[in-house]
Design an enzyme around this catalytic site. Structure first.
Site, PDB file in Angstrom:
ATOM      1  N   ASN A  62       0.911  -1.092   0.011  1.00 38.70           N
ATOM      2  CA  ASN A  62       0.014  -0.133   0.006  1.00 38.70           C
ATOM      3  C   ASN A  62       0.916   1.252   0.077  1.00 38.70           C
ATOM      4  O   ASN A  62       0.435   2.298  -0.603  1.00 38.70           O
ATOM      5  CB  ASN A  62      -1.050   0.030   1.286  1.00 38.70           C
ATOM      6  CG  ASN A  62      -0.286  -0.066   2.635  1.00 38.70           C
ATOM      7  OD1 ASN A  62       0.672  -1.006   2.553  1.00 38.70           O
ATOM      8  ND2 ASN A  62      -0.748   0.798   3.538  1.00 38.70           N
ATOM      9  N   GLY A  66       2.287  -6.179   6.922  1.00 40.91           N
ATOM     10  CA  GLY A  66       1.316  -6.685   6.240  1.00 40.91           C
ATOM     11  C   GLY A  66       0.121  -6.936   6.851  1.00 40.91           C
ATOM     12  O   GLY A  66      -0.232  -6.397   7.980  1.00 40.91           O
ATOM     13  N   SER A  67      -0.767  -7.847   6.517  1.00 38.12           N
ATOM     14  CA  SER A  67      -1.778  -8.258   7.066  1.00 38.12           C
ATOM     15  C   SER A  67      -1.754  -9.139   8.411  1.00 38.12           C
ATOM     16  O   SER A  67      -0.459  -9.679   8.494  1.00 38.12           O
ATOM     17  CB  SER A  67      -2.791  -9.083   6.315  1.00 38.12           C
ATOM     18  OG  SER A  67      -2.127 -10.423   5.973  1.00 38.12           O
ATOM     19  N   GLU A  99       4.382  -5.465  11.775  1.00 38.60           N
ATOM     20  CA  GLU A  99       3.679  -4.211  11.578  1.00 38.60           C
ATOM     21  C   GLU A  99       2.244  -4.789  11.016  1.00 38.60           C
ATOM     22  O   GLU A  99       2.319  -4.829   9.661  1.00 38.60           O
ATOM     23  CB  GLU A  99       4.291  -3.009  10.754  1.00 38.60           C
ATOM     24  CG  GLU A  99       5.438  -2.598  11.631  1.00 38.60           C
ATOM     25  CD  GLU A  99       5.477  -1.703  12.806  1.00 38.60           C
ATOM     26  OE1 GLU A  99       4.075  -1.500  13.254  1.00 38.60           O
ATOM     27  OE2 GLU A  99       6.308  -1.667  13.716  1.00 38.60           O
ATOM     28  N   CYS A 124      -2.780   1.553   6.533  1.00 37.05           N
ATOM     29  CA  CYS A 124      -2.958   0.989   7.725  1.00 37.05           C
ATOM     30  C   CYS A 124      -3.492   1.540   8.936  1.00 37.05           C
ATOM     31  O   CYS A 124      -3.985   1.103   9.765  1.00 37.05           O
ATOM     32  CB  CYS A 124      -1.715   0.117   8.010  1.00 37.05           C
ATOM     33  SG  CYS A 124      -0.162   1.050   8.348  1.00 37.05           S
ATOM     34  N   GLU A 145     -11.025  -5.385   8.761  1.00 33.17           N
ATOM     35  CA  GLU A 145     -10.409  -4.222   8.364  1.00 33.17           C
ATOM     36  C   GLU A 145     -10.710  -3.909   7.011  1.00 33.17           C
ATOM     37  O   GLU A 145     -10.682  -4.636   5.968  1.00 33.17           O
ATOM     38  CB  GLU A 145      -8.973  -4.266   8.418  1.00 33.17           C
ATOM     39  CG  GLU A 145      -8.052  -2.952   8.107  1.00 33.17           C
ATOM     40  CD  GLU A 145      -6.491  -2.875   8.308  1.00 33.17           C
ATOM     41  OE1 GLU A 145      -6.013  -1.927   8.291  1.00 33.17           O
ATOM     42  OE2 GLU A 145      -6.118  -4.056   8.461  1.00 33.17           O
TER      43      GLU A 145
END
Length: 453
Positions: free
Chosen positions: A114, A187-188, A209, A243, A331
């Site tokens: 992103n 990431g996720s 993160e 995020c 999310e």
């Protein structure tokens, strides 16, 4: 590609002790800065191909962050790397105590799509500043940005020091089988668990993160115009693919109507349209389809339109949303903003606390008691009072999650610490030592030991 061979080369290079030299690190950081500036146009072109991101947004949210991080370390690296003298307790007199920051060794950084430059290069910069070697795996989802970073890294640094890997699931699966001294992943949460499991097999420390549903609470005392303007900017920046974007609004029911009216006004004022400088595409069809399913037409207060060919989703405000609705189950990571209401501020905090700890949280209020309750009652990675997102821009603040939203943090000094081991050294004098700790023991010695310890 033989990743074990590359890692072996990096192990050998690290063991040469070259990366521990502060001047060597500074030269590498300066070289990286020059390479980025030389290839700035390439970076703009690549990220535009990936999801239509403008030069303005790319510089302000990506390249400026990376350059600022380099400048921070060029300015502060000597101080950060110097041993820190600490107090020595009575039991260790005569002596001195110091903490040495030593590099962990061979590191792996796995970036996110992103903000491909910021979220790949910033942790790599911290790894370099701390004196490590690094293998970088940018996200293949932003394919052109990945290739741009691979070109910049691999054409300017030997692979035994820094190396960027192109590729997807197959490549990262192979890399995660190797034994690193540190893994840094952005990431996720789903993929973060996979990385964590792979790291655990080798007892490799990790920084994760991740993300979560970050709330923006708007109290009755808030300046609604300021709240609306800042929330709209932070939410629809990068088409919501951020995020730390406000995932949903939790607003006092007394001011809900005024707030959504102001939100609509600023969405229109900021001119978020397809192919505009102010807006980006959704990264791919998979995410586009996922987001479209979240829009319940019955709950749309504003927006809801989309163009599949352009992967464009209009900024969308949903109202009359409940915690049970599908849009509140994961999310969002896109330009959809649900608005929920509350009657009592404490109940609002309780609702947030019942869910997983988010990466960020935001509060808009002019009430000092509400500010105190916000900071003390709910757990989240970091956030703002009367703003959104901007805490990331202060390199004196740590950035990271807690619980389901991540492990560890970075930015500035905190990034240096993340990629360092704090080694404790006690140096004792060779004279003046009492016999208290040595046998034979006695009641008298025990009495003195109790006083000292």
């Amino acid at each position: 590609m033989n990743f074990q061979e590359i890692l072996n080369e990096q192990k050998e290079f690290f063991n040469s002790q070259k990366t521990k030299n502060v001047k060597f690190r500074k030269r590498a950081l300066q070289q990286l800065k020059e390479a980025i500036l030389k290839n700035e146009d390439l970076m703009y072109e690549a990220i535009y191909k990936d999801f239509g991101k403008s030069k303005f947004d790319t510089f302000t949210t990506e390249i400026s962050f990376v350059l600022k991080e380099i400048e921070f370390y060029l300015k502060n690296l000597t101080s950060l790397s110097s041993p820190k003298k600490v107090r020595t307790n009575l039991a260790n007199q005569l002596g001195s105590s110091k903490i040495y920051s030593e590099p962990l060794g061979n590191t792996l950084v796995i970036g996110a799509w992103n903000y491909p430059y910021q979220l790949s290069l910033s942790p790599l910069i911290a790894a370099v500043a701390a004196g490590n070697t690094c293998i970088l795996k940018p996200s293949e989802v932003a394919e052109n940005s990945m290739k741009a970073m691979a070109k910049i890294i691999n054409e300017n640094f030997p692979r035994e020091y820094l190396f960027a890997v192109e590729g997807g699931v197959e490549e990262i699966t192979g890399i995660l089988e190797l034994k690193f001294d540190k893994i840094f992943f952005t990431g996720s949460t789903k993929v973060g668990k996979i990385v964590y499991e792979a790291a655990a097999k080798n007892l490799t420390p990790v920084t994760l993160e991740l993300g979560g549903k970050s709330p923006a609470i708007v109290a009755a005392s808030a300046n609604l115009e300021v709240a609306a303007r800042r929330i709209v900017w932070g939410k629809f920046l990068n088409a919501g693919q951020t995020c730390v974007a406000p995932d949903y609004i939790l607003v006092d029911e007394r001011v809900k109507d005024s707030l959504v009216t102001s939100l609509k006004k600023y969405i229109q004022k900021f001119s978020y349209k397809a192919d505009s400088e102010q807006y980006t595409q959704i990264i791919n069809e998979k995410n586009f389809e996922r987001l479209i399913k979240m829009i319940d037409p019955e709950n749309v207060f504003y927006g809801g339109n989309f163009d599949a060919k352009k992967r464009f989703i209009e900024p969308t405000i949903l109202q009359n949303v409940t915690w049970e609705d599908s849009v509140m189950q994961e999310e969002i990571f896109g330009p959809i903003l649900p608005v929920l209401t509350y009657k009592n501020f404490n109940e609002a905090l309780l609702q947030i606390s019942k869910h997983e700890k988010p990466l960020a949280a935001y509060l808009f209020t002019n009430n000092s008691e509400e500010k105190d309750l916000f900071t003390s009652r709910i757990s989240f990675g970091g956030g703002c009072i009367n703003d959104v997102v901007m805490h990331l821009s202060n390199d004196h603040l740590p950035f990271g999650g807690v619980g389901n939203s991540g492990i560890g943090n970075y930015h500035g000094k905190f990034g240096f610490d993340t990629f360092s081991h704090q080694k404790a050294i006690l140096e004792r004098a060779t004279w003046g030592e009492p016999e208290l700790k040595y046998p034979p023991y006695s009641e008298k010695k025990l009495s003195w030991i109790k006083r000292i310890l």
